[in-house]
Write a protein that holds these residues in place. Structure first.
Motif, PDB file in Angstrom:
ATOM      1  N   ALA A  32       0.844  -1.193   0.000  1.00 21.64           N
ATOM      2  CA  ALA A  32       0.000   0.000   0.000  1.00 21.64           C
ATOM      3  C   ALA A  32       0.880   1.243   0.000  1.00 21.64           C
ATOM      4  O   ALA A  32       1.164   1.805   1.039  1.00 21.64           O
ATOM      5  CB  ALA A  32      -0.909  -0.009   1.217  1.00 21.64           C
ATOM      6  N   GLY A  33       1.339   1.625  -1.175  1.00 25.42           N
ATOM      7  CA  GLY A  33       2.059   2.886  -1.284  1.00 25.42           C
ATOM      8  C   GLY A  33       3.533   2.830  -0.958  1.00 25.42           C
ATOM      9  O   GLY A  33       4.351   2.774  -1.847  1.00 25.42           O
ATOM     10  N   LYS A  34       3.904   2.825   0.322  1.00 25.21           N
ATOM     11  CA  LYS A  34       5.317   2.935   0.648  1.00 25.21           C
ATOM     12  C   LYS A  34       5.985   1.577   0.826  1.00 25.21           C
ATOM     13  O   LYS A  34       5.342   0.572   1.107  1.00 25.21           O
ATOM     14  CB  LYS A  34       5.517   3.801   1.885  1.00 25.21           C
ATOM     15  CG  LYS A  34       4.957   3.245   3.153  1.00 25.21           C
ATOM     16  CD  LYS A  34       5.220   4.203   4.296  1.00 25.21           C
ATOM     17  CE  LYS A  34       4.915   3.473   5.591  1.00 25.21           C
ATOM     18  NZ  LYS A  34       5.773   3.809   6.661  1.00 25.21           N
ATOM     19  N   ALA A  35       7.304   1.592   0.651  1.00 25.60           N
ATOM     20  CA  ALA A  35       8.091   0.364   0.730  1.00 25.60           C
ATOM     21  C   ALA A  35       8.170  -0.135   2.172  1.00 25.60           C
ATOM     22  O   ALA A  35       8.354   0.655   3.092  1.00 25.60           O
ATOM     23  CB  ALA A  35       9.493   0.624   0.192  1.00 25.60           C
ATOM     24  N   THR A  36       8.037  -1.452   2.344  1.00 28.14           N
ATOM     25  CA  THR A  36       8.213  -2.073   3.654  1.00 28.14           C
ATOM     26  C   THR A  36       8.969  -3.378   3.475  1.00 28.14           C
ATOM     27  O   THR A  36       8.861  -4.024   2.420  1.00 28.14           O
ATOM     28  CB  THR A  36       6.865  -2.386   4.340  1.00 28.14           C
ATOM     29  OG1 THR A  36       6.150  -3.319   3.528  1.00 28.14           O
ATOM     30  CG2 THR A  36       6.035  -1.146   4.553  1.00 28.14           C
ATOM     31  N   PRO A  37       9.715  -3.824   4.479  1.00 25.87           N
ATOM     32  CA  PRO A  37      10.432  -5.102   4.368  1.00 25.87           C
ATOM     33  C   PRO A  37       9.492  -6.289   4.139  1.00 25.87           C
ATOM     34  O   PRO A  37       9.879  -7.281   3.538  1.00 25.87           O
ATOM     35  CB  PRO A  37      11.145  -5.235   5.716  1.00 25.87           C
ATOM     36  CG  PRO A  37      11.323  -3.829   6.192  1.00 25.87           C
ATOM     37  CD  PRO A  37      10.111  -3.095   5.693  1.00 25.87           C
TER      38      PRO A  37
END
Length: 184
Positions: A32-37
């Motif tokens: 959802a939109g931003k980068a996450t690990p």
């Protein structure tokens, strides 16, 4: 008899709770939109012939909202990590600088956001089906019990209330995820 009733109610509550946990786990993997690990959590790397989760052979960080940085513990794993990311079919194009693998996460298009929202809705529907199946199983177990018809009706009402509560929670979880996905 009281113990059997308590067991049916408790096991149904537990099964419905597991459906909620499973839904939340599935929704974490929908970006959802931003980068996450967690976006690369499902990537498997060939580590000396053994498929190994990416986070067990490297550090995965997000230096900013649009970049995922993967620092392998062994430099020789860089090509395997890139291969694993391609095989996972995440739609990312990994690059390496000789030290680490870098993934630039492109911003979501409106069409892609809608597709991800549909995917989240499908996961929510699966969870609802699971909860309803748990209700059906509990009601079948109640019908087998040797108790009065009034007591059976009351237990079925209790189980329906539990079902309604869990389905409402599923809707809330989905609405929160949908808002997160659609937010630009």
């Amino acid at each position: 008899m009281e113990e059997e009733i308590k067991f049916i109610i408790d096991s149904t509550r537990e099964a419905m709770g597991k459906a909620l946990q499973h839904l939340e786990k599935k929704l974490v993997n929908i970006r959802a939109g931003k980068a996450t690990p967690s976006m690369v959590a499902g990537v498997m790397v060939d580590y000396y012939g053994t498929p190994t989760p990416l986070n067990q052979v490297s550090n995965v960080n997000t230096p900013d909202g649009m970049t995922i940085s993967i620092q392998p513990w062994e430099k020789g794993l860089i090509p395997e990590i890139e291969k694993g990311i391609h095989l996972a079919n995440l739609g990312f194009n990994p690059m390496n600088n000789g030290e680490s693998v870098i993934i630039n996460v492109p911003p979501l298009t409106e069409e892609r956001r809608r597709d991800l929202a549909k995917q989240a809705k499908a996961e929510a529907e699966e969870a609802k089906i699971g909860v309803r199946n748990d209700r059906k199983n509990a009601n079948n177990e109640i019908k087998e019990l040797d108790i009065s018809e009034d007591m059976k009706k009351n237990l079925e009402i209790d189980i329906q209330t539990m079902t309604d509560t869990h389905i409402k929670r599923i809707d809330e979880i989905f609405e929160r995820k949908e808002a997160e996905i659609m937010k630009v």
